[in-house]
Design a protein around this motif. Sequence first.
Motif, PDB file in Angstrom:
ATOM      1  N   UNK A 154       4.264  11.787 -17.252  1.00 43.75           N
ATOM      2  CA  UNK A 154       3.341  10.848 -16.609  1.00 43.75           C
ATOM      3  C   UNK A 154       2.980   9.708 -17.556  1.00 43.75           C
ATOM      4  N   UNK A 155       2.774  10.036 -18.826  1.00 45.04           N
ATOM      5  CA  UNK A 155       2.454   9.004 -19.818  1.00 45.04           C
ATOM      6  C   UNK A 155       3.620   8.029 -19.975  1.00 45.04           C
ATOM      7  N   UNK A 156       4.834   8.563 -19.955  1.00 38.55           N
ATOM      8  CA  UNK A 156       6.025   7.720 -20.078  1.00 38.55           C
ATOM      9  C   UNK A 156       6.165   6.795 -18.868  1.00 38.55           C
ATOM     10  N   UNK A 157       5.895   7.323 -17.677  1.00 39.53           N
ATOM     11  CA  UNK A 157       5.991   6.508 -16.462  1.00 39.53           C
ATOM     12  C   UNK A 157       4.937   5.414 -16.439  1.00 39.53           C
ATOM     13  N   UNK A 158       3.754   5.743 -16.935  1.00 35.76           N
ATOM     14  CA  UNK A 158       2.660   4.761 -16.943  1.00 35.76           C
ATOM     15  C   UNK A 158       2.800   3.766 -18.076  1.00 35.76           C
ATOM     16  N   UNK A 159       3.338   4.215 -19.196  1.00 32.94           N
ATOM     17  CA  UNK A 159       3.472   3.362 -20.383  1.00 32.94           C
ATOM     18  C   UNK A 159       4.869   3.571 -20.963  1.00 32.94           C
ATOM     19  N   UNK A 160       5.832   2.802 -20.473  1.00 37.37           N
ATOM     20  CA  UNK A 160       7.212   2.939 -20.922  1.00 37.37           C
ATOM     21  C   UNK A 160       7.298   2.810 -22.446  1.00 37.37           C
ATOM     22  N   UNK A 161       7.958   3.774 -23.074  1.00 38.86           N
ATOM     23  CA  UNK A 161       8.086   3.771 -24.524  1.00 38.86           C
ATOM     24  C   UNK A 161       7.122   4.714 -25.219  1.00 38.86           C
ATOM     25  N   UNK A 162       6.254   5.376 -24.437  1.00 39.40           N
ATOM     26  CA  UNK A 162       5.296   6.312 -25.030  1.00 39.40           C
ATOM     27  C   UNK A 162       6.008   7.399 -25.831  1.00 39.40           C
ATOM     28  N   UNK A 163       7.064   7.985 -25.267  1.00 36.79           N
ATOM     29  CA  UNK A 163       7.782   9.072 -25.940  1.00 36.79           C
ATOM     30  C   UNK A 163       8.393   8.592 -27.253  1.00 36.79           C
ATOM     31  N   UNK A 164       8.917   7.379 -27.230  1.00 36.24           N
ATOM     32  CA  UNK A 164       9.492   6.799 -28.447  1.00 36.24           C
ATOM     33  C   UNK A 164       8.420   6.622 -29.514  1.00 36.24           C
ATOM     34  N   UNK A 165       7.290   6.058 -29.128  1.00 34.41           N
ATOM     35  CA  UNK A 165       6.194   5.859 -30.088  1.00 34.41           C
ATOM     36  C   UNK A 165       5.712   7.192 -30.647  1.00 34.41           C
ATOM     37  N   UNK A 166       5.635   8.194 -29.772  1.00 34.06           N
ATOM     38  CA  UNK A 166       5.214   9.535 -30.180  1.00 34.06           C
ATOM     39  C   UNK A 166       6.183  10.114 -31.208  1.00 34.06           C
ATOM     40  N   UNK A 167       7.484   9.993 -30.915  1.00 34.41           N
ATOM     41  CA  UNK A 167       8.501  10.524 -31.823  1.00 34.41           C
ATOM     42  C   UNK A 167       8.512   9.774 -33.152  1.00 34.41           C
ATOM     43  N   UNK A 168       8.403   8.444 -33.087  1.00 35.95           N
ATOM     44  CA  UNK A 168       8.423   7.648 -34.310  1.00 35.95           C
ATOM     45  C   UNK A 168       7.211   7.943 -35.186  1.00 35.95           C
ATOM     46  N   UNK A 169       6.082   8.255 -34.569  1.00 30.58           N
ATOM     47  CA  UNK A 169       4.896   8.618 -35.345  1.00 30.58           C
ATOM     48  C   UNK A 169       5.158   9.899 -36.141  1.00 30.58           C
ATOM     49  N   UNK A 170       5.859  10.855 -35.512  1.00 26.19           N
ATOM     50  CA  UNK A 170       6.211  12.101 -36.201  1.00 26.19           C
ATOM     51  C   UNK A 170       7.188  11.810 -37.346  1.00 26.19           C
ATOM     52  N   UNK A 171       8.213  10.994 -37.055  1.00 27.72           N
ATOM     53  CA  UNK A 171       9.208  10.662 -38.080  1.00 27.72           C
ATOM     54  C   UNK A 171       8.560   9.950 -39.261  1.00 27.72           C
ATOM     55  N   UNK A 172       7.688   8.987 -38.970  1.00 29.43           N
ATOM     56  CA  UNK A 172       7.005   8.252 -40.051  1.00 29.43           C
ATOM     57  C   UNK A 172       6.149   9.180 -40.890  1.00 29.43           C
ATOM     58  N   UNK A 173       5.528  10.157 -40.233  1.00 28.62           N
ATOM     59  CA  UNK A 173       4.711  11.130 -40.947  1.00 28.62           C
ATOM     60  C   UNK A 173       5.578  11.954 -41.898  1.00 28.62           C
TER      61      UNK A 173
ATOM     62  N   UNK B 203      14.211   3.975 -26.598  1.00 31.74           N
ATOM     63  CA  UNK B 203      12.968   4.477 -26.001  1.00 31.74           C
ATOM     64  C   UNK B 203      13.210   5.095 -24.630  1.00 31.74           C
ATOM     65  N   UNK B 204      14.132   4.504 -23.859  1.00 30.32           N
ATOM     66  CA  UNK B 204      14.401   5.015 -22.516  1.00 30.32           C
ATOM     67  C   UNK B 204      15.078   6.377 -22.531  1.00 30.32           C
ATOM     68  N   UNK B 205      15.656   6.752 -23.683  1.00 31.50           N
ATOM     69  CA  UNK B 205      16.419   8.000 -23.781  1.00 31.50           C
ATOM     70  C   UNK B 205      15.663   9.120 -24.487  1.00 31.50           C
ATOM     71  N   UNK B 206      14.570   8.788 -25.165  1.00 31.57           N
ATOM     72  CA  UNK B 206      13.876   9.782 -25.987  1.00 31.57           C
ATOM     73  C   UNK B 206      13.346  10.943 -25.156  1.00 31.57           C
ATOM     74  N   UNK B 207      12.660  10.642 -24.031  1.00 27.96           N
ATOM     75  CA  UNK B 207      12.086  11.736 -23.248  1.00 27.96           C
ATOM     76  C   UNK B 207      13.158  12.609 -22.605  1.00 27.96           C
ATOM     77  N   UNK B 208      14.114  12.043 -21.844  1.00 28.69           N
ATOM     78  CA  UNK B 208      15.096  12.920 -21.179  1.00 28.69           C
ATOM     79  C   UNK B 208      16.056  13.619 -22.127  1.00 28.69           C
ATOM     80  N   UNK B 209      16.372  13.009 -23.280  1.00 34.59           N
ATOM     81  CA  UNK B 209      17.393  13.558 -24.165  1.00 34.59           C
ATOM     82  C   UNK B 209      16.809  14.437 -25.267  1.00 34.59           C
ATOM     83  N   UNK B 210      15.599  14.093 -25.758  1.00 35.60           N
ATOM     84  CA  UNK B 210      15.023  14.842 -26.879  1.00 35.60           C
ATOM     85  C   UNK B 210      13.836  15.699 -26.467  1.00 35.60           C
ATOM     86  N   UNK B 211      12.781  15.078 -25.945  1.00 33.92           N
ATOM     87  CA  UNK B 211      11.524  15.804 -25.739  1.00 33.92           C
ATOM     88  C   UNK B 211      11.592  16.809 -24.592  1.00 33.92           C
TER      89      UNK B 211
END
Length: 217
Positions: free
Chosen positions: A41-60, A9-17
Amino acid sequence: MTMGENTIASLVFPIILRPILTQLEHRDLGASQTLKSAISKAEQAHSGFSYDFLMAIINKIELSHHLPPGQNLYLNEIILRLQGSISENELVEYRLNRAEDAFQELNKKSAALKRILSRIPDEISDRKTFLETIKEIASAIKKLLDAVNEIVGFIPGSSGKQQVEQRKKEFVKYSKKFSTTLKEYFKEGQPNAVFLSALYLIHQTNQIMITVKNRCE
């Protein structure tokens, strides 16, 4: 989240998004920058947001294509490969701005270790090449630790020094786990465990950089 999920989760935003959004700037600069800022900003406020966002796409994707969960999309390997394609200058949160040689050396050693680790997916199937890469990783780990030791004298206050020392101990712990995972791989042949262990090392390297950055800049 599990420890592995937290690391990824800590790597999703800087490495992928963020790199994807940066590439989109030539199509719509304003929209890309607005979206990048919003997700950051969402990632800073809620750590793991980018991961959850990406996983939602993958699950879809998995559901819409009737794929077994996690069978066709290997996130650990993807992130590890992408790490090697991104310039350290883009990863501003993990780069030190101080001009002194010790800080610039730590930048170099941090980037070098992560660059070598990112080669693992391409080299793991060739035993001879991979064994040479493992030697490179061991050397890069030692050089990074030496660079951290050179930094400690610049850290103001005893609490700051203790925090950096604690980060170094965590890094050493995960370095030993990486070594153990490699031994298990040569017995059992499970590359994904190696990919995940390499991501742990990248995460711990980033944690060292963040801690030094927060204490010295």
